[in-house]
Scaffold this motif. Structure first.
Motif, short mmCIF file in Angstrom:
data_model
loop_
_atom_site.label_atom_id
_atom_site.label_comp_id
_atom_site.label_asym_id
_atom_site.label_seq_id
_atom_site.Cartn_x
_atom_site.Cartn_y
_atom_site.Cartn_z
N SER A 30 0.86 -1.30 -0.10
CA SER A 30 -0.13 0.00 0.06
C SER A 30 0.87 1.24 -0.04
O SER A 30 0.57 2.23 -0.65
CB SER A 30 -1.09 0.18 1.13
OG SER A 30 -2.05 -0.90 0.99
N ASN A 31 1.96 1.23 0.90
CA ASN A 31 2.77 2.28 0.72
C ASN A 31 3.34 2.50 -0.55
O ASN A 31 3.42 3.59 -1.16
CB ASN A 31 4.05 2.17 1.79
CG ASN A 31 3.55 2.29 3.21
OD1 ASN A 31 2.48 2.68 3.55
ND2 ASN A 31 4.43 1.68 4.01
N MET A 32 3.81 1.56 -1.36
CA MET A 32 4.23 1.70 -2.83
C MET A 32 3.26 2.23 -3.60
O MET A 32 3.78 3.19 -4.38
CB MET A 32 4.77 0.41 -3.01
CG MET A 32 5.49 0.35 -4.35
SD MET A 32 5.84 -1.35 -4.93
CE MET A 32 4.17 -1.68 -5.36
N LEU A 33 2.20 1.59 -3.55
CA LEU A 33 1.11 2.33 -4.35
C LEU A 33 0.90 3.80 -4.36
O LEU A 33 0.64 4.53 -5.35
CB LEU A 33 -0.13 1.50 -4.40
CG LEU A 33 -0.42 -0.25 -4.53
CD1 LEU A 33 -1.76 -0.50 -4.17
CD2 LEU A 33 0.25 -0.21 -6.01
N GLY A 34 0.85 4.25 -3.01
CA GLY A 34 0.45 5.65 -2.71
C GLY A 34 1.70 6.26 -3.33
O GLY A 34 1.70 7.50 -3.80
N HIS A 35 2.78 5.93 -3.18
CA HIS A 35 4.15 6.45 -3.64
C HIS A 35 4.17 6.56 -5.14
O HIS A 35 4.22 7.74 -5.73
CB HIS A 35 5.37 5.86 -3.30
CG HIS A 35 6.57 6.18 -4.06
ND1 HIS A 35 7.28 7.19 -3.95
CD2 HIS A 35 7.12 5.44 -4.92
CE1 HIS A 35 8.25 7.15 -4.70
NE2 HIS A 35 8.14 6.11 -5.65
N LEU A 36 3.75 5.57 -5.83
CA LEU A 36 3.55 5.49 -7.18
C LEU A 36 2.71 6.56 -7.79
O LEU A 36 2.91 7.06 -8.94
CB LEU A 36 3.48 4.12 -7.66
CG LEU A 36 4.72 3.07 -7.45
CD1 LEU A 36 4.34 1.87 -7.75
CD2 LEU A 36 6.10 3.59 -8.32
N ALA A 37 1.55 6.71 -7.31
CA ALA A 37 0.34 7.51 -7.61
C ALA A 37 0.84 9.07 -7.54
O ALA A 37 0.28 9.51 -8.29
CB ALA A 37 -0.96 7.40 -6.66
N GLY A 38 1.83 9.30 -6.89
CA GLY A 38 2.31 10.48 -6.94
C GLY A 38 3.44 10.88 -7.83
O GLY A 38 4.17 12.03 -7.64
N THR A 39 4.00 10.00 -8.60
CA THR A 39 5.05 10.24 -9.42
C THR A 39 4.82 10.84 -10.77
O THR A 39 5.78 10.95 -11.36
CB THR A 39 6.01 8.60 -9.59
OG1 THR A 39 5.16 7.81 -10.22
CG2 THR A 39 6.38 8.24 -8.15
N GLY A 40 3.63 10.74 -11.07
CA GLY A 40 3.24 11.30 -12.42
C GLY A 40 2.90 10.31 -13.31
O GLY A 40 2.71 10.49 -14.72
N ILE A 41 3.01 8.96 -12.98
CA ILE A 41 2.67 7.79 -13.84
C ILE A 41 1.43 7.85 -14.49
O ILE A 41 0.23 8.37 -13.80
CB ILE A 41 3.07 6.44 -13.27
CG1 ILE A 41 2.09 6.40 -12.11
CG2 ILE A 41 4.19 6.44 -12.84
CD1 ILE A 41 2.14 4.71 -11.53
N ASP A 42 1.10 7.15 -15.51
CA ASP A 42 -0.16 7.20 -16.22
C ASP A 42 -1.19 6.10 -15.78
O ASP A 42 -2.29 6.07 -15.84
CB ASP A 42 -0.15 7.50 -17.64
CG ASP A 42 0.48 8.62 -18.02
OD1 ASP A 42 -0.15 9.39 -18.33
OD2 ASP A 42 1.78 8.66 -18.33
N GLY A 43 -0.34 4.87 -15.65
CA GLY A 43 -1.01 3.65 -15.25
C GLY A 43 -0.21 3.02 -14.21
O GLY A 43 0.97 3.00 -14.24
N LEU A 44 -0.73 1.70 -13.82
CA LEU A 44 0.00 0.64 -13.16
C LEU A 44 -0.33 -0.56 -13.54
O LEU A 44 -1.65 -0.83 -13.41
CB LEU A 44 0.24 1.05 -11.72
CG LEU A 44 0.97 0.48 -10.71
CD1 LEU A 44 2.51 0.75 -11.07
CD2 LEU A 44 0.78 0.92 -9.29
N THR A 45 0.81 -1.55 -13.69
CA THR A 45 0.03 -2.87 -14.02
C THR A 45 0.46 -3.88 -12.85
O THR A 45 1.57 -3.84 -12.61
CB THR A 45 0.35 -3.48 -15.41
OG1 THR A 45 0.00 -2.76 -16.02
CG2 THR A 45 0.25 -4.89 -15.51
N LEU A 46 -0.38 -4.79 -12.46
CA LEU A 46 -0.02 -5.61 -11.35
C LEU A 46 -0.03 -7.00 -12.00
O LEU A 46 -0.59 -7.53 -12.75
CB LEU A 46 -1.04 -5.64 -10.24
CG LEU A 46 -0.87 -6.80 -9.15
CD1 LEU A 46 0.70 -6.38 -8.29
CD2 LEU A 46 -1.92 -6.46 -7.98
N PHE A 47 1.01 -7.98 -11.29
CA PHE A 47 1.08 -9.32 -11.83
C PHE A 47 1.78 -9.59 -13.07
O PHE A 47 1.59 -10.67 -14.02
CB PHE A 47 -0.24 -10.15 -11.91
CG PHE A 47 -0.82 -10.02 -10.37
CD1 PHE A 47 -0.25 -10.53 -9.29
CD2 PHE A 47 -2.21 -9.79 -10.69
CE1 PHE A 47 -1.07 -10.11 -8.16
CE2 PHE A 47 -3.19 -9.67 -9.54
CZ PHE A 47 -2.39 -10.07 -8.23
N GLY A 48 2.58 -8.46 -13.38
CA GLY A 48 3.89 -9.05 -14.38
C GLY A 48 4.73 -9.58 -14.00
O GLY A 48 4.73 -10.33 -12.89
#
Length: 297
Positions: A30-48
């Motif tokens: 959860s900490n990582m998801l919150g961090h990544l949401a603030g980096t300017g990414i457009d999307g995120l994929t899980l289970f790659g």
């Protein structure tokens, strides 16, 4: 319904954090998801592949999927989850389940274990695409799967299914992508492979990049510079990054471990543990990571 056009820009593959004892660390996730949401990414994929998906239990996968959807709700980050089952029947069920949970898109790793026939692989892809209405990123990673798919076969999928997206990460991917887009000019293409060919793929008609997630800000800077026409700036930053990702991408387990260690060094996750079998970093690797962090972050 989610739009294919929304899948663009920087869409990293989420790492899955474990505690030092090898158990799942949902708090760090959860900490990582919150961090990544603030980096300017457009999307995120899980289970790659970078999520260490073969090393997860079904229960862990279900818990992570639920947390992924809920934690990123309202963040503006496009949420995709990968369907990796080698059974077509299970892949169809999982695809429907992820759509029901609220995924904005899926990624689909075609089956490769025991070398199924091209007809069986095509049937698998088609059945998953027909099972859902959200976009499906069909993953082409022959280096990791040993499964070659001619560009004309992917083009047939693109022509038949308007909600199909294509993650092309053969090495090198540029000529394959050009040939594919000649046959399916309206197709939507992204590239993984740590962004080694990021700018060449964008120039060839790609829509975005799907790297690891530990230094997403660097990819965001490159993509934004390219999109805004600051091509020389984008190329200069990519050239600075290239020696690092070229070395680390020499083996998938190598870069997975490096990315975990970078996340830990940045204070995003508590432990850089990767489930075994994995890759042991050398003292030189750790010094290189220190240098990398000082240069880029």
């Amino acid at each position: 319904m989610s739009s294919v056009a929304a899948i663009k820009g920087v869409n990293p593959i989420a790492a899955v954090p474990f505690r030092a004892d090898g158990e799942l660390d949902e708090t760090s996730f959860s900490n990582m998801l919150g961090h990544l949401a603030g980096t300017g990414i457009d999307g995120l994929t899980l289970f790659g592949i970078a999520s260490e998906f073969p090393k997860l239990s079904d229960d862990e996968r279900e818990r992570l999927a639920a947390r992924f959807i809920s934690d990123l709700a309202g963040s503006g980050v496009f949420r995709a989850m990968s369907v990796t089952d080698h059974s077509t029947e299970l892949a169809v069920k999982r695809a429907r389940r992820y759509q029901q949970m609220g995924a904005d898109a899926l990624m689909l790793l075609p089956p490769f274990f025991l070398k199924p026939s091209p007809q069986a692989v095509a049937s698998h892809i088609n059945q998953v695409l027909e099972a859902v209405t959200i976009p499906v990123m069909v993953q082409y990673a022959p280096g990791e799967t040993g499964l070659p798919i001619p560009p004309e076969e992917l083009a047939q999928v693109a022509q038949r299914y308007p909600h199909a997206v294509f993650k092309i990460e053969c090495n090198p991917p540029v000529e394959y992508t050009r040939e594919f887009l000649q046959q399916a000019p309206g197709a939507h293409v992204l590239n993984g492979y740590a962004g080694l060919y990021m700018l060449q793929m964008l120039a060839a008609g790609g829509k975005g990049v799907m790297p690891g997630c530990s230094f997403s800000e660097v990819y965001v800077q490159i993509y934004r510079a390219w999109r805004e026409g600051r091509i020389a700036q984008a190329e200069a930053l990519h050239q600075r990054l290239l020696p690092w990702i070229t070395r680390w991408m020499s083996h998938c387990e190598y870069i997975i471990q490096v990315e975990k260690t970078i996340l830990q060094r940045r204070g995003v996750i508590a432990s850089d543990y990767c489930r075994h079998p994995g890759w042991a970093l050398s003292p030189e690797d750790h010094r290189d990571i220190d240098t990398f962090l000082a240069m880029f972050l």
